[in-house]
Design a protein around this motif. Sequence first.
Motif, short mmCIF file in Angstrom:
data_model
loop_
_atom_site.label_atom_id
_atom_site.label_comp_id
_atom_site.label_asym_id
_atom_site.label_seq_id
_atom_site.Cartn_x
_atom_site.Cartn_y
_atom_site.Cartn_z
N GLY A 53 0.76 -1.23 0.00
CA GLY A 53 0.00 0.00 0.00
C GLY A 53 0.79 1.29 0.00
O GLY A 53 0.22 2.37 0.00
N ALA A 54 2.13 1.18 0.01
CA ALA A 54 2.94 2.40 -0.01
C ALA A 54 2.86 3.08 -1.37
O ALA A 54 2.67 2.42 -2.40
N GLU A 55 3.00 4.40 -1.38
CA GLU A 55 3.07 5.15 -2.62
C GLU A 55 4.55 5.26 -2.99
O GLU A 55 5.29 6.04 -2.38
N VAL A 56 4.97 4.46 -3.96
CA VAL A 56 6.39 4.25 -4.22
C VAL A 56 6.86 4.97 -5.48
O VAL A 56 6.27 4.84 -6.56
N TYR A 57 7.95 5.71 -5.30
CA TYR A 57 8.71 6.24 -6.42
C TYR A 57 10.04 5.48 -6.42
O TYR A 57 10.80 5.54 -5.45
N ALA A 58 10.29 4.74 -7.48
CA ALA A 58 11.50 3.92 -7.55
C ALA A 58 12.35 4.35 -8.73
O ALA A 58 11.86 4.43 -9.86
N SER A 59 13.61 4.63 -8.47
CA SER A 59 14.49 5.08 -9.54
C SER A 59 15.81 4.32 -9.51
O SER A 59 16.22 3.80 -8.47
N ASP A 60 16.44 4.28 -10.65
CA ASP A 60 17.77 3.68 -10.75
C ASP A 60 18.50 4.35 -11.90
O ASP A 60 17.87 4.78 -12.88
N ILE A 61 19.81 4.41 -11.79
CA ILE A 61 20.62 5.04 -12.82
C ILE A 61 20.65 4.19 -14.09
O ILE A 61 20.94 4.68 -15.18
N SER A 62 20.32 2.90 -13.95
CA SER A 62 20.38 1.96 -15.06
C SER A 62 19.00 1.73 -15.67
O SER A 62 18.07 1.29 -14.99
N ALA A 63 18.86 2.00 -16.96
CA ALA A 63 17.59 1.77 -17.65
C ALA A 63 17.24 0.29 -17.66
O ALA A 63 16.06 -0.09 -17.53
N ALA A 64 18.26 -0.57 -17.78
CA ALA A 64 18.02 -2.01 -17.80
C ALA A 64 17.46 -2.48 -16.46
O ALA A 64 16.54 -3.32 -16.41
N MET A 65 17.98 -1.95 -15.37
CA MET A 65 17.50 -2.33 -14.05
C MET A 65 16.07 -1.85 -13.83
O MET A 65 15.23 -2.57 -13.27
N VAL A 66 15.76 -0.63 -14.25
CA VAL A 66 14.41 -0.10 -14.09
C VAL A 66 13.41 -0.94 -14.86
O VAL A 66 12.31 -1.23 -14.38
N GLU A 67 13.78 -1.34 -16.05
CA GLU A 67 12.90 -2.19 -16.86
C GLU A 67 12.64 -3.52 -16.16
O GLU A 67 11.52 -4.04 -16.18
N GLU A 68 13.67 -4.06 -15.55
CA GLU A 68 13.52 -5.32 -14.81
C GLU A 68 12.60 -5.13 -13.60
O GLU A 68 11.80 -6.00 -13.27
N ALA A 69 12.72 -3.98 -12.92
CA ALA A 69 11.86 -3.69 -11.77
C ALA A 69 10.40 -3.59 -12.22
O ALA A 69 9.49 -4.09 -11.54
#
Length: 282
Positions: free
Chosen positions: A130-146
């Motif tokens: 239920g958390a309102e999550v902002y998730a970021s990463d410097i890697s586009a590949a990692m973000v896509e995996e997330a």
Amino acid sequence: MRCKAGQLFQQMANEVPGVVSAGTLAAVAATALVLADPQNRRQKQMEEVGGNELEAVKNYFDNAGYERWKKIYGENEDVNRVQLDIRRGHAQTVDKVLRWLGDGKDTEGVRVVDAGCGTGLLSVPLVMSGAEVYASDISAAMVEEAKNRYLQAIQKEPLKSTYSEPKFEVADLESIQGKYDVVICLDVMIHYPQSKVDEMIQHLASLADKKLLISFAPKTLQYVVLKRIGELFPGPSKATRAYLHAETDVEAALNRAGFKVTNREMTATQFYFSRLLECERV
């Protein structure tokens, strides 16, 4: 060289079961520094991206490092003993964070930043609680995996109608804007020197209204030596510039940023070691 160094360390460790003296470790570290040149490898990485520290890390996780860490943070069994140990160690750190945040009982509606989200191992369970999550990463590949991990999760268990969809974004840590209840940054600082970490902590603190949770590889004699030994075994997928940080330096930076440490725990397996700090605004 790899076998000889590994056998040397194992032989010394076996001579005194359960105990490796500081002198012995120092001797092995000295041997490691002679046989390998980690600083030269770090410099080469920097030169490949024009000397930019952030670009070096981004380049690593978008290329050689991506498949390695996707495998480590995944669920498949195609991992070696070291990778499996790191997977379990990181999972322990994630579990501690979730426990500190109430195991999902107190997170509904809480605004959370997962800075350096990687493959979403922390972001996804936070969203599902239920958390309102902002998730970021410097890697586009990692973000896509997330993102993919999140989509798989809601296929198994649809997100409740009252919960918010997460926002995944490709961004370096210092580009994050806004205000959040809780700011979390796990196992990111190992890629940066202390001077950069001080800047990161200052920025992360500016985003957090209530809590700041961070983890880092602590700088102790034992871990310094183990890191040196590990640098004997370089490979394209392992060539991150790993930095250890003294806990006193990290805590001092937190204090300067207006936060005090209220809880701390250590996760240490054979190949993974991470100090986790929970901090509150003073």
